[in-house]
Design an enzyme around this catalytic site. Structure first.
Site, mmCIF file in Angstrom:
data_model
loop_
_atom_site.group_PDB
_atom_site.id
_atom_site.type_symbol
_atom_site.label_atom_id
_atom_site.label_comp_id
_atom_site.label_asym_id
_atom_site.label_seq_id
_atom_site.Cartn_x
_atom_site.Cartn_y
_atom_site.Cartn_z
ATOM 1 N N ASP A 75 0.897 -1.255 0.019
ATOM 2 C CA ASP A 75 0.022 -0.142 -0.114
ATOM 3 C C ASP A 75 0.769 1.518 0.030
ATOM 4 O O ASP A 75 1.807 1.175 0.952
ATOM 5 C CB ASP A 75 -0.866 0.076 1.235
ATOM 6 C CG ASP A 75 -2.000 -0.930 1.301
ATOM 7 O OD1 ASP A 75 -2.167 -1.358 -0.016
ATOM 8 O OD2 ASP A 75 -2.943 -0.750 2.083
ATOM 9 N N LYS A 100 -7.757 1.141 -5.116
ATOM 10 C CA LYS A 100 -9.069 0.649 -4.538
ATOM 11 C C LYS A 100 -10.219 1.332 -5.137
ATOM 12 O O LYS A 100 -10.063 2.548 -5.017
ATOM 13 C CB LYS A 100 -8.905 0.869 -3.067
ATOM 14 C CG LYS A 100 -7.817 -0.239 -2.382
ATOM 15 C CD LYS A 100 -8.084 -0.245 -0.828
ATOM 16 C CE LYS A 100 -6.973 -0.835 -0.239
ATOM 17 N NZ LYS A 100 -7.012 -2.386 -0.125
ATOM 18 N N GLY A 144 -5.383 -2.726 8.727
ATOM 19 C CA GLY A 144 -4.908 -1.605 9.581
ATOM 20 C C GLY A 144 -4.739 -1.944 11.020
ATOM 21 O O GLY A 144 -4.689 -1.059 11.887
ATOM 22 N N ARG A 188 -7.252 -19.920 7.033
ATOM 23 C CA ARG A 188 -7.424 -21.333 7.432
ATOM 24 C C ARG A 188 -8.801 -21.587 7.253
ATOM 25 O O ARG A 188 -9.343 -22.751 6.841
ATOM 26 C CB ARG A 188 -7.328 -21.581 9.089
ATOM 27 C CG ARG A 188 -5.870 -21.524 9.568
ATOM 28 C CD ARG A 188 -5.619 -22.673 10.724
ATOM 29 N NE ARG A 188 -4.517 -22.683 11.349
ATOM 30 C CZ ARG A 188 -3.457 -23.487 10.713
ATOM 31 N NH1 ARG A 188 -3.886 -24.425 9.839
ATOM 32 N NH2 ARG A 188 -2.424 -23.444 11.372
ATOM 33 N N GLY A 193 -3.154 -7.098 8.116
ATOM 34 C CA GLY A 193 -2.583 -7.620 9.501
ATOM 35 C C GLY A 193 -0.937 -7.999 9.369
ATOM 36 O O GLY A 193 -0.428 -8.128 10.489
ATOM 37 N N GLY A 220 -0.197 -3.791 4.107
ATOM 38 C CA GLY A 220 -0.821 -2.284 4.021
ATOM 39 C C GLY A 220 0.059 -1.290 4.761
ATOM 40 O O GLY A 220 1.079 -1.130 4.413
ATOM 41 N N SER A 221 -0.518 -1.217 5.864
ATOM 42 C CA SER A 221 0.000 -0.263 6.878
ATOM 43 C C SER A 221 1.145 -0.754 7.473
ATOM 44 O O SER A 221 2.234 -0.002 7.950
ATOM 45 C CB SER A 221 -0.905 0.043 7.947
ATOM 46 O OG SER A 221 -2.261 -0.086 7.756
#
Lengths: 251, 309
Positions: B41, B98, B170, B182, B231, B252-253
């Site tokens: 990102d 996005k 995030g 899973r 995550g 991402g973050s």
């Protein structure tokens, strides 16, 4: 016979799956020492920038260059073609490292972004002469490079007329090319030079295995069977390796 | 398409295609080229350059990283096309962007500026809480989020050429990503061992089209490329996703909210390539500086993953 597939990033699983269908064992190559166990190498499609970065971090370039210079067969598809070229244009700021060896100039990302990606029926006379089958090949071009010019030792296996590409006008790279040349210009998409084979498209994504058999015929039949024994020991210590499952193959 | 007046029988082959100009094989093809890579990102051209130098196989252009969307709140939308164009000019790797779920005009705009992939993402505020975009109408390929097998196959039927498990964007917390991966992988394992006669009821249970369920059973995996997301903050997180069977990772973050983005980005890229080599993972995990601040997922935290079905 064991064929190495450079497994830094990209479509290496697809190549190994095609080799498996031909009854040939393909092994993943991630480190320089793994190159010693293979008689030939496929450099798959993927992001050439990413692959160059990873190869540099793990000091693969000297080993790869030596592999090419030893005259062992090497085949690059798409990103692999860029890797093998002596000269590439359209690189990122700061450039990227290449293996070199193939006497040609490649325009990275020649056909433009994903919206200009396409597939076409490509005539492949030399490959048909060796392996038979229908006269054309379903070639998938994904953000593909193209070969702008080649040296005298390079044999051109396939090219496509630029007029065949519908999205021509929306692409600045091709427009620029057209300004300098006559219309009806063809662009080269598959070449062979001695032990090196390179294609701008992705034979690993389609069901037709003729390009893979063509490459395998370039591998000299050296008997001895030593490589088979060595290669299996390299993956002993790894966790979580899973059996490769094929994607749907587009007929 | 419209106008011909010919009735075609539905379902003559699970993933056959539609528009002539961009067949499904070409859409899936780019995703296949991204396998074994990391998609990062970025919010501006400068970050995009850092990501490219770190070895990202693509960048995702957005207005704010998910951690900021969480912190600042408000409506999150598609980012400014000007910004996306700048990012596109700055790098040679594919650029994704996005669009809000169901907002097909945002997707049309993204197609018009010629980016490589659209992410119809639950991280942005929903535009339509019932329908997703009909992705068959576009020449540009789409990636969509999912939490389980049924959701993944519904998105593929709508035309998605790539799937990412949602995780919880995030948060820097990998638990939801593990749960979703899973769930998908577990359902596929159950499906593979199932008698063909039971697949009809299974398809009804997971609310997915029967033909795609059957194709998944035969392949033993999702019929498109499957990345993990939501995550991932460390090289170990990324390698965990790969060992669980994903084809690649979205970060991402995790990168640009950490102490040293260039170094951490490079380490995560290496971790995805060498995911099964603990020796090397140990080496590259050393001295990366501060990781992003994580959020523990108690009931008060909004779950972006639950925004769409």
């Amino acid at each position: 016979m064991v064929v190495g597939v450079l497994a830094l990033q990209g479509s290496f699983n697809e190549h190994i799956a095609v080799l498996k269908r031909l009854g040939v064992k393909g092994v993943e190559v991630r480190k320089p020492e793994q190159l010693l166990n293979v008689s030939s190498l496929i450099i798959p499609g993927g992001e050439s920038t990413t692959m160059a970065k990873l190869a540099e971090l793990h000091n693969l370039f000297p080993a790869l260059r030596e592999f090419v210079q030893m005259g062992k067969p090497v085949w690059g598809t798409c990103a692999g073609l860029i890797f093998l070229a002596n000269k590439a244009t359209g690189q990122k700021t700061g450039g990227q490292k290449l293996i070199g060896g193939l006497d040609c100039t490649v325009h990275r990302n020649f056909f433009g972004s994903q919206i200009q990606s396409f597939e076409t029926e490509l005539p492949i006379p030399q490959v048909v002469a060796e392996d038979g089958g229908p006269p054309s090949f379903r070639a998938v071009f994904i953000r593909a490079p193209a070969i702008l010019d080649v040296g005298p030792d390079v044999e051109v296996l396939s090219d496509i007329p630029l007029s065949a590409i519908e999205t021509l006008n929306s692409n600045p790279a091709i427009q620029k090319e057209e300004e300098s040349t006559e219309s009806g210009k063809k662009v080269i998409v598959a070449v062979k030079q001695g032990n090196l084979l390179a294609t701008a498209f992705h034979p690993e994504l389609t069901a037709d295995t003729r390009w893979h058999s063509y490459f395998l015929k370039m591998v000299p039949e050296i008997e001895g069977g030593t490589s088979d024994i060595v290669s299996t020991s390299t993956s002993n210590q790894s966790f979580g390796t899973r059996s490769i499952i094929d994607f749907p193959i587009y007929q | 398409m419209a106008g011909s007046g010919v009735v075609t029988v539905y379902g003559n082959g699970a993933l056959t295609e539609t528009t002539k100009q961009s067949p499904f094989s070409v859409k899936v093809g780019l995703a296949q080229m991204l396998r074994g890579g990391v998609i990062m990102d970025v919010v501006n051209a400068e970050q995009a350059r850092i990501a490219e130098e770190a070895g990202a196989c693509a960048v995702m252009a957005l207005e704010r990283v998910p951690a900021d969307i969480r912190a600042q709140g408000g409506v999150a939308r598609m980012s400014d096309p000007q910004l996306i164009k700048e990012i596109k000019q700055a790098v040679t790797i594919p650029v994704m962007a996005k669009a809000r779920i169901g907002h097909f005009v945002e997707a049309q705009i993204l197609e018009a500026i010629g980016i490589d992939y659209v992410d119809e993402s639950e991280v942005l505020t929903l535009a339509d809480d019932e329908n997703h975009i009909n992705k068959h109408n576009f020449r540009i390929p789409f990636v969509c989020g999912c939490r389980n097998l049924g959701e993944a196959l519904r998105r593929i039927r709508e035309g998605a050429a790539m799937i990412r498990t949602k995780g919880e964007a995030g948060t820097g917390n990998i638990i939801e990503a593990v749960r979703h991966v899973r769930s998908v992988m577990g359902d596929i394992r159950v499906l593979r061992n199932m008698d063909d006669d039971e697949v009809f009821t299974f398809a009804k249970k997971i609310q997915a089209p029967y033909d795609l369920v059957m194709q998944t059973k035969q392949l033993g995996r999702l019929p498109v490329v499957h990345f993990a997301a939501g995550g991932v903050a460390t090289p170990a997180d990324a390698a965990l996703m790969m060992q669980l069977g994903c084809d690649g990772v979205f970060v991402g973050s995790g990168i640009f909210k950490s102490g040293d983005p260039a170094k951490r980005g490079r380490a995560i890229v290496q971790a995805v390539t060498h995911y099964s080599d603990p020796q090397l993972l140990a080496e590259i995990s050393c001295g990366l500086g501060e990781a992003m601040v994580g959020i523990n997922l108690d009931e008060k935290v909004e779950r972006y993953a639950n925004r769409s079905e």
